[in-house]
Motif scaffolding. Structure first.
Motif, PDB file in Angstrom:
ATOM      1  N   ASN A 143       0.773  -1.314  -0.251  1.00 21.36           N
ATOM      2  CA  ASN A 143      -0.020   0.098  -0.020  1.00 21.36           C
ATOM      3  C   ASN A 143       0.823   1.186   0.041  1.00 21.36           C
ATOM      4  OD1 ASN A 143      -2.422  -1.609  -0.029  1.00 21.36           O
ATOM      5  ND2 ASN A 143      -2.725  -1.214   2.176  1.00 21.36           N
ATOM      6  N   ARG A 181      -0.461   5.939  -6.740  1.00 19.86           N
ATOM      7  CA  ARG A 181      -1.661   5.216  -7.176  1.00 19.86           C
ATOM      8  C   ARG A 181      -2.340   4.671  -5.820  1.00 19.86           C
ATOM      9  NH1 ARG A 181      -2.331   3.243 -12.694  1.00 19.86           N
ATOM     10  NH2 ARG A 181      -0.536   4.369 -13.912  1.00 19.86           N
ATOM     11  N   LEU A 239      -4.941   2.258  -5.310  1.00 19.95           N
ATOM     12  CA  LEU A 239      -4.581   0.884  -5.508  1.00 19.95           C
ATOM     13  C   LEU A 239      -4.593   0.202  -3.964  1.00 19.95           C
ATOM     14  CD1 LEU A 239      -2.278   0.697  -8.669  1.00 19.95           C
ATOM     15  CD2 LEU A 239      -4.810   0.332  -8.469  1.00 19.95           C
ATOM     16  N   ILE A 284      -5.028  -1.526  -0.568  1.00 13.46           N
ATOM     17  CA  ILE A 284      -5.882  -2.814  -0.328  1.00 13.46           C
ATOM     18  C   ILE A 284      -6.387  -2.794   1.263  1.00 13.46           C
ATOM     19  CG2 ILE A 284      -6.596  -5.206  -0.312  1.00 13.46           C
ATOM     20  CD1 ILE A 284      -4.577  -5.311  -2.670  1.00 13.46           C
ATOM     21  N   GLY A 300      -6.166  -2.066 -14.762  1.00  7.71           N
ATOM     22  CA  GLY A 300      -5.222  -1.570 -13.918  1.00  7.71           C
ATOM     23  C   GLY A 300      -3.726  -1.522 -14.419  1.00  7.71           C
ATOM     24  N   TYR A 322      -4.620  -8.839  -7.864  1.00 13.29           N
ATOM     25  CA  TYR A 322      -6.012  -8.016  -7.624  1.00 13.29           C
ATOM     26  C   TYR A 322      -5.921  -6.489  -8.139  1.00 13.29           C
ATOM     27  CZ  TYR A 322     -10.043  -6.857  -4.418  1.00 13.29           C
ATOM     28  OH  TYR A 322     -11.242  -6.673  -4.063  1.00 13.29           O
ATOM     29  N   ARG A 323      -4.797  -5.985  -8.314  1.00 14.85           N
ATOM     30  CA  ARG A 323      -4.657  -4.721  -8.612  1.00 14.85           C
ATOM     31  C   ARG A 323      -3.996  -4.510 -10.006  1.00 14.85           C
ATOM     32  NH1 ARG A 323      -8.635  -2.838  -5.623  1.00 14.85           N
ATOM     33  NH2 ARG A 323      -8.246  -1.964  -3.693  1.00 14.85           N
TER      34      ARG A 323
END
Length: 376
Positions: free
Chosen positions: A214, A222, A225, A227, A300, A321-322
């Motif tokens: 993160n 970003r 993005l 989580i 993404g 996921y991103r």
């Protein structure tokens, strides 16, 4: 008749010089070496000196650093008992003593040439990404000794120096205008809510890995993005294994470690498509850490991570996921295939070695700049 024959007098000088070397070592600046576990003689050391003074002498002889470092390598070479390769923390957790990680984390081992070589690479990667309109971010996964400093024994914490290699890297990147993420404050904040490193393993856990991911995404521009931890993990489970248990020759220790388990949809199952032609040459067998190169099929950025075991598995789920596509390769001590950048064309390139592996190959041949970086 002379006490010593003429041709033997030079040998006398040689022998005296050799015998004087340990004393000379006491007068020269201290060289990096294993941590001292006795910092001063006991009170009234002259009473039972063999018990009260000898431990201090054993930690204070000339050229102590090189001698003990060589001895430790010799013990590993002959397969001696591995217990000396780990250190017990104040809470019963274990810390690695290999790779000079302990000395590095407390600032007793600082290598400006190694930092300068890393800075050269960082500038190269920044320029390479700028040429394709992408973003470059450098970060270091801290040693457990750095992130959990308060759990080190008191005699080690007392020997902490004002600045460490991590501090030197942060200052050097700031000077060069390279985006650098100092993960220490982010991990310290995460630690207030639960464990961030395993007790019996050299690695951080999934909570720390997510906090690092993160922080890097935010530094890359970003922040969307990131989580949230509440979306990432479900129930915890007991983890009985650990590489430090293996190194120490211990089968288990209480209390056991806690594993944070990814939950769906981050946990998968993931439907990814392998990308071919990106990683064209496998690394040498002795350096074969594998690689990931895949497309996710959703929107993404394209993200490339050059790292090691702190990111390979730990960041796999966040990347799937991103990112719309992702590549992970090992840094190979700065000598990874930079052609992958040209072939993959990432939007974000992250160079993320572990703190103890921040050095590049042949770093000792790197010339220092005329003016040292701030705080260097």
């Amino acid at each position: 008749m002379a006490l010593l024959m003429a041709f033997r007098r030079w040998w006398a000088f040689v022998f005296v010089a050799l015998l004087s070397l340990p004393a000379l070592g006491l007068l020269l600046p201290d060289l990096p070496g294993p941590i001292r576990n006795v910092l001063a003689p006991e009170a009234r050391w002259w009473v039972h000196a063999s018990e009260r003074l000898d431990p201090y002498i054993n930690n204070s002889f000339g050229f102590r650093g090189p001698v003990l470092a060589a001895h430790r390598r010799y013990l590993r070479f002959i397969g001696s008992a591995p217990g000396a390769r780990v250190l017990d923390g104040t809470d019963g957790s274990l810390f690695l003593r290999d790779d000079n990680a302990l000395e590095q984390s407390i600032g007793q081992l600082v290598r400006p040439q190694a930092v300068e070589r890393l800075a050269i690479l960082a500038r190269e990667l920044k320029a390479k990404m700028a040429a394709i309109g992408g973003t470059f971010v450098l970060t270091l996964a801290p040693n457990a000794h750095t992130a959990r400093f308060e759990m080190l024994p008191d005699y080690i914490r007392q020997q902490r120096q004002a600045r460490s290699e991590y501090d030197l890297v942060a200052a050097r990147m700031k000077q060069d205008g390279v985006t650098f993420v100092d993960l220490r404050p982010f991990l310290a904040e995460a630690a207030t809510q639960g464990p961030i490193y395993y007790r019996y393993d050299t690695h951080w856990n999934a909570r720390a890995a997510l906090a690092a991911f993160n922080a890097v995404m935010a530094a890359a521009g970003r922040p969307q993005l990131a989580i949230p931890e509440s979306e990432a993990f479900g129930a915890t489970r007991i983890r009985t294994s650990g590489d430090l248990l293996t190194v120490a020759g211990i089968t288990s220790r209480e209390p056991p470690d806690v594993e944070y388990v990814w939950k769906p949809p981050l946990a998968g199952p993931h439907e990814t498509t392998p990308l071919t032609g990106i990683v064209t040459a496998p690394p040498p067998a002795k350096d074969d850490y594998g690689f990931h190169a895949f497309a996710t099929g959703h929107a993404g950025p394209r993200i490339m991570v050059v790292g090691d075991s702190f990111t390979q598995g730990f960041w796999y789920n966040p990347l799937v996921y991103r990112a719309s596509a992702a590549v992970w390769i090992h840094h190979a001590a700065c000598e990874f295939d930079q052609g992958i950048i040209d072939r993959f064309k990432p939007d974000i390139l992250i160079y993320a070695p572990t703190e103890r592996f921040l050095t590049c190959k042949n770093w000792s041949r790197t010339k220092l700049p005329a003016a040292a970086p701030p705080g260097g």
